[in-house]
Design a protein around this motif. Structure first.
Motif, PDB file in Angstrom:
ATOM      1  N   GLN A   1       0.749  -1.312  -0.133  1.00 17.60           N
ATOM      2  CA  GLN A   1       0.036  -0.042   0.105  1.00 17.60           C
ATOM      3  C   GLN A   1       0.913   1.239   0.210  1.00 17.60           C
ATOM      4  N   THR A   2       1.916   1.190   0.616  1.00 16.32           N
ATOM      5  CA  THR A   2       2.843   2.426   0.686  1.00 16.32           C
ATOM      6  C   THR A   2       4.196   2.170   0.174  1.00 16.32           C
ATOM      7  N   GLY A   3       4.308   1.061  -0.362  1.00 15.58           N
ATOM      8  CA  GLY A   3       5.679   0.951  -1.156  1.00 15.58           C
ATOM      9  C   GLY A   3       6.782   1.067  -0.393  1.00 15.58           C
ATOM     10  N   SER A   4       6.833   0.590   0.949  1.00 17.54           N
ATOM     11  CA  SER A   4       8.049   0.674   1.907  1.00 17.54           C
ATOM     12  C   SER A   4       7.813  -0.336   2.999  1.00 17.54           C
TER      13      SER A   4
ATOM     14  N   VAL B   1      -2.014  -5.835   9.942  1.00 21.04           N
ATOM     15  CA  VAL B   1      -2.642  -4.706   9.894  1.00 21.04           C
ATOM     16  C   VAL B   1      -1.918  -3.203   9.885  1.00 21.04           C
ATOM     17  N   LEU B   2      -1.962  -2.491   9.130  1.00 24.62           N
ATOM     18  CA  LEU B   2      -1.257  -1.159   8.959  1.00 24.62           C
ATOM     19  C   LEU B   2      -1.800  -0.322  10.059  1.00 24.62           C
ATOM     20  N   ARG B   3      -1.057   0.204  10.917  1.00 23.29           N
ATOM     21  CA  ARG B   3      -1.518   1.200  11.881  1.00 23.29           C
ATOM     22  C   ARG B   3      -0.655   2.341  12.207  1.00 23.29           C
ATOM     23  N   ASP B   4      -0.875   3.693  12.570  1.00 20.22           N
ATOM     24  CA  ASP B   4      -0.102   4.724  12.415  1.00 20.22           C
ATOM     25  C   ASP B   4       0.587   4.875  13.847  1.00 20.22           C
ATOM     26  N   THR B   5       0.038   4.073  14.775  1.00 21.43           N
ATOM     27  CA  THR B   5       0.911   4.164  16.320  1.00 21.43           C
ATOM     28  C   THR B   5       1.099   2.665  16.610  1.00 21.43           C
ATOM     29  N   CYS B   6       2.012   2.572  17.353  1.00 20.01           N
ATOM     30  CA  CYS B   6       2.324   1.225  18.154  1.00 20.01           C
ATOM     31  C   CYS B   6       2.395   1.613  19.857  1.00 20.01           C
ATOM     32  N   PRO B   7       1.404   0.876  20.664  1.00 17.89           N
ATOM     33  CA  PRO B   7       1.412   1.174  21.882  1.00 17.89           C
ATOM     34  C   PRO B   7       2.904   0.885  22.582  1.00 17.89           C
ATOM     35  N   GLY B   8       3.412   2.075  23.235  1.00 15.96           N
ATOM     36  CA  GLY B   8       4.769   1.873  23.802  1.00 15.96           C
ATOM     37  C   GLY B   8       5.614   2.031  23.103  1.00 15.96           C
ATOM     38  N   ASN B   9       5.546   1.997  21.646  1.00 12.17           N
ATOM     39  CA  ASN B   9       6.649   1.827  20.636  1.00 12.17           C
ATOM     40  C   ASN B   9       7.327   0.659  20.925  1.00 12.17           C
ATOM     41  N   ARG B  10       6.967  -0.461  21.171  1.00 14.44           N
ATOM     42  CA  ARG B  10       7.663  -1.678  21.598  1.00 14.44           C
ATOM     43  C   ARG B  10       7.663  -2.524  20.091  1.00 14.44           C
TER      44      ARG B  10
ATOM     45  N   ASP C   1       7.782   7.416  11.826  1.00 17.75           N
ATOM     46  CA  ASP C   1       6.722   8.366  11.239  1.00 17.75           C
ATOM     47  C   ASP C   1       5.927   7.845  10.354  1.00 17.75           C
ATOM     48  N   ARG C   2       6.205   6.627   9.695  1.00 16.84           N
ATOM     49  CA  ARG C   2       5.706   5.863   8.649  1.00 16.84           C
ATOM     50  C   ARG C   2       4.742   4.991   9.084  1.00 16.84           C
ATOM     51  N   GLY C   3       4.345   4.609  10.317  1.00 16.39           N
ATOM     52  CA  GLY C   3       3.372   3.537  10.603  1.00 16.39           C
ATOM     53  C   GLY C   3       3.974   2.357  11.124  1.00 16.39           C
ATOM     54  N   PHE C   4       3.003   1.287  11.431  1.00 18.01           N
ATOM     55  CA  PHE C   4       3.718   0.166  11.701  1.00 18.01           C
ATOM     56  C   PHE C   4       2.594  -0.959  11.552  1.00 18.01           C
ATOM     57  N   PHE C   5       3.100  -2.070  11.483  1.00 15.39           N
ATOM     58  CA  PHE C   5       2.376  -3.335  11.417  1.00 15.39           C
ATOM     59  C   PHE C   5       2.049  -3.784  12.723  1.00 15.39           C
ATOM     60  N   THR C   6       0.775  -4.380  12.728  1.00 11.70           N
ATOM     61  CA  THR C   6       0.330  -4.896  14.244  1.00 11.70           C
ATOM     62  C   THR C   6      -0.417  -6.393  13.636  1.00 11.70           C
ATOM     63  N   ALA C   7       0.128  -7.234  14.527  1.00  9.25           N
ATOM     64  CA  ALA C   7      -0.836  -8.764  14.312  1.00  9.25           C
ATOM     65  C   ALA C   7      -2.125  -8.511  14.816  1.00  9.25           C
ATOM     66  N   ARG C   8      -3.103  -8.952  13.944  1.00 10.38           N
ATOM     67  CA  ARG C   8      -4.702  -9.195  14.289  1.00 10.38           C
ATOM     68  C   ARG C   8      -4.819 -10.021  15.509  1.00 10.38           C
ATOM     69  N   PRO C   9      -5.640  -9.763  16.343  1.00 11.18           N
ATOM     70  CA  PRO C   9      -6.085 -10.634  17.451  1.00 11.18           C
ATOM     71  C   PRO C   9      -6.486 -12.174  16.958  1.00 11.18           C
ATOM     72  N   GLY C  10      -6.399 -13.188  17.633  1.00  8.22           N
ATOM     73  CA  GLY C  10      -6.732 -14.358  17.103  1.00  8.22           C
ATOM     74  C   GLY C  10      -6.180 -15.015  15.876  1.00  8.22           C
TER      75      GLY C  10
END
Length: 212
Positions: free
Chosen positions: A118-121, A181-190, A160-169
């Motif tokens: 989607q973002t090419g990066s 899933v692409l997300r703009d933020t990551c809790p705790g930046n971990r 500042d480019r966003g993150f991938f987060t694993a779907r639950p389940g």
């Protein structure tokens, strides 16, 4: 008594000849002639321009259909796919090249990153909801044997480019990349770090779709 009469001749005076009409002379206006000449040249220029445009359009159209990867990405062996189909969790290339190099371990800490069509990066993977199941699947997707997975860790980091987060389940029946899933933020930046050992196969690089 007979009298000889000489015939009387009456002289009829012919009317004077009517003056004849002057011959019709057509005069050509130089200005009108110039306008007609200019219009003719202008019309021909339009015709030539249209023909040239049709020729160029035909060449481009033929090139587009003869080169199916003009707007896509070559699979490497035969055929091509759209850029949006690259790393989407579905094997569209016959040899699976579009799904074989979508994860990487980045930097000295082996930060896990996934490629986003989607973002090419590349995007780092957030550790929220991450389990060993995703760790095993990640190592296998990168060409390692499933049994070579060691452990997943965490590292503080931001982007500042966003993150991938694993779907639950998480489900092993669903393609791994379809569960990110692409997300703009990551809790705790971990962010996820990953260790895979053993011999790794050599998947084709993503240089055809990404220069980063």
């Amino acid at each position: 008594m007979t009298t000889n009469q000489e015939p009387q001749y009456v002289h009829h005076l012919e009317p004077p000849c009517a003056p004849s009409a002057p011959p019709l002379v057509l005069y050509s206006d130089p200005k009108n002639k110039g306008v007609r000449h200019w219009c003719g040249r202008y019309f021909m220029a339009i015709i030539y321009s249209l023909l040239l445009l049709l020729l160029v359009a035909g060449v481009l159209f033929g090139y587009y259909w003869s080169s199916p990867c003009v707007r896509g990405v070559a699979c490497g062996d035969v055929g091509c796919v759209w850029k949006s189909q690259w790393c989407d969790g579905v094997r569209d290339c016959r040899g699976g090249q579009d799904e074989s190099s979508c994860l990487r371990l980045y930097g000295p800490s082996s930060l896990l990153q996934a490629y986003s069509s989607q973002t090419g990066s590349w995007r780092s993977v957030c550790s929220q909801g991450w389990t060993d199941h995703q760790g095993w699947a990640s190592c296998q997707l990168m060409g390692y044997d499933r049994s070579t997975y060691v452990a997943s860790g965490q590292q503080q980091g931001g982007s500042d480019r966003g993150f991938f987060t694993a779907r639950p389940g998480w489900s092993p029946e669903v393609a791994f990349l379809q569960q990110l899933v692409l997300r703009d933020t990551c809790p705790g930046n971990r962010l996820v770090t990953l260790r895979c050992i053993g011999e790794q196969s050599s998947p084709p690089p993503l240089t055809s779709v990404n220069q980063e």
